[in-house]
Design a protein around this motif. Structure first.
Motif, PDB file in Angstrom:
ATOM      1  N   LEU A   1       0.832  -1.207   0.000  1.00  0.00           N
ATOM      2  CA  LEU A   1       0.000   0.000   0.000  1.00  0.00           C
ATOM      3  C   LEU A   1       0.868   1.258   0.000  1.00  0.00           C
ATOM      4  CD1 LEU A   1      -2.678  -0.982   2.682  1.00  0.00           C
ATOM      5  CD2 LEU A   1      -2.939  -0.934   0.199  1.00  0.00           C
ATOM      6  N   ASP A   2       0.428   2.273  -0.757  1.00  0.00           N
ATOM      7  CA  ASP A   2       1.181   3.522  -0.795  1.00  0.00           C
ATOM      8  C   ASP A   2       0.999   4.303   0.491  1.00  0.00           C
ATOM      9  OD1 ASP A   2       2.069   2.975  -3.296  1.00  0.00           O
ATOM     10  OD2 ASP A   2       0.381   3.974  -4.292  1.00  0.00           O
ATOM     11  N   GLU A   3      -0.231   4.314   0.970  1.00  0.00           N
ATOM     12  CA  GLU A   3      -0.483   5.077   2.195  1.00  0.00           C
ATOM     13  C   GLU A   3      -1.616   4.425   2.982  1.00  0.00           C
ATOM     14  OE1 GLU A   3      -1.917   8.947   1.207  1.00  0.00           O
ATOM     15  OE2 GLU A   3      -3.345   8.164  -0.243  1.00  0.00           O
TER      16      GLU A   3
END
Ligand code: SAH
Ligand code: SF4
Length: 352
Positions: A143-145
């Motif tokens: 996940l990026d964020e």
């Protein structure tokens, strides 16, 4: 060489001690893994080079290999492969402002529910603590964020049949030095193994997480037909155990009910469900799950009208209930389904 994610903090300290490593360093390593999701000793920069070398000679990280990732509007399904070539699946569900992860606890399942794709090839084996935790770590790393805040044990397998490992996973998840998830945000879903529910009731760690129980039918006979293992874990015993289960304040037990067309979806069934719950309306809530069709399963999903009629009966009796429609579930089907598809492809030689 062993997987470092097999151990809750207390046990990791012991392992360090056994190996002649300083036990207090375990906390440092634990924090790198579960706070920063760093799974490479070389990057644990507050440890000496020598120490990092020692660690990498004794421990490794990922027991699972990521094979595939399938995206739907509100979910991502991940397929992993174990060292012994089994497929494990994990689903990330995107809620409005957070993520929920649906993890698997076993390869296959011995309960044998006739509506469940996971049951189709029986139980292969339990997943290890590291294999369950790695599902979280690898998805989080992908996940990026945003952090995965909720975990549900609703993937492949019966979590209470893998009690020890599931408990270790829960310990890592709730530890303030670990993933630091709230106990209220972890849900164990079980088909209702009485002895293990009794064990859970006595267990200070396990009885604090959310409990969801797959009821799926309202009479002993109907339940046995759908869930063969309930011949020995009867509906009567189950309801007794649940009615006296020591719940934290304001907590409810979720009763899951897969609605199957013409099998358990009549208004009469709904009335019986209300009767089973009886006076304990504040102890239970009902989660109605419309059956997810699969070419290998002999059932159909009820119409929206039938689902709503079922719900109406529960409302009439003042029973909290909800139906969850998910776009992701529409795309993927239910737990276990993508896995069976892939296994078939493998058998046909279409996938390496
Ligand atoms: N073994 C545990 C947890 C995994 S199954 C249990 O049975 O509770 C998680 C949920 O998926 C259960 O409530 C189960 O009844 C439901 N389920 C299984 N197959 C399904 C299908 N084809 N359609 C809809 N729900 C299904
Ligand atoms: Fe096992 Fe749950 Fe599937 Fe039943 S529904 S076979 S208990 S995974």
């Amino acid at each position: 060489m062993e997987y470092i994610t097999n151990y809750p903090l207390g046990e990791l300290k012991e392992r360090f001690k056994d190996l002649g490593l300083e036990p207090y360093r375990a906390k440092q390593v634990f924090r790198w893994i579960y706070k920063k999701f760093i799974t490479d000793f070389a990057r644990m920069t507050d440890l000496s080079k020598e120490y990092r070398k020692l660690l990498s000679e004794n421990f490794r990280f990922h027991p699972l290999k990521k094979l595939d990732r399938v995206e739907a509007p509100d979910a991502i399904k991940y397929l992993f492969k174990t060292v012994d070539s089994h497929i494990v699946e994990t689903v990330l569900i995107k809620e409005r402002n957070h993520y929920t992860l649906c993890v698997s606890s076993q390869i296959g399942c011995a309960v044998g529910c006739t509506f469940c794709a996971t049951a189709l090839d029986g139980l292969k084996r339990n997943l290890t603590t590291a294999e369950i935790i790695d599902q979280y770590i690898q998805v989080q790393q992908d996940l990026d964020e945003g952090k995965i805040r909720n975990v549900v044990f609703m993937g492949m397998g019966e979590p209470l049949a893998n009690y020890e490992n599931v408990k270790k996973v829960v310990k890592i998840m709730i530890s303030s030095e670990g993933l630091d998830l709230s106990k209220r945000r972890i849900t164990i879903s079980t088909s209702g193994i009485i002895s293990q529910l009794n064990r859970m009731a006595q267990d200070e760690v396990m009885r604090e997480v959310n409990l969801a129980v797959s009821l799926n039918a309202v009479s002993q006979k109907a339940r046995e037909e759908l869930m063969p293992l309930t011949k020995t874990n009867t509906l009567k015993e189950l309801m007794e155990v649940l009615k006296s289960f020591p719940l934290p304040k304001y907590r409810r037990i979720t009763l899951e009910y897969v609605l199957i067309k013409g099998v358990n979806d009549s208004v009469k069934d709904a009335e019986k469900l209300a009767k089973l719950i009886g006076q304990h309306k504040r102890r239970f809530k009902v989660n109605l799950i419309p059956f997810n069709p699969d070419p290998n399963l002999p059932y159909e999903r009820p119409s929206l009208t039938d689902i709503m009629n079922f719900q109406r009966v529960l409302w009439k009796h003042g029973i909290s209930n909800f139906v969850r429609f998910s776009k992701g579930i529409e795309v993927f089907g239910a737990c276990g389904q993508l896995r069976t598809k892939r296994l078939k492809l493998e058998i046909e030689g279409a996938v390496k």
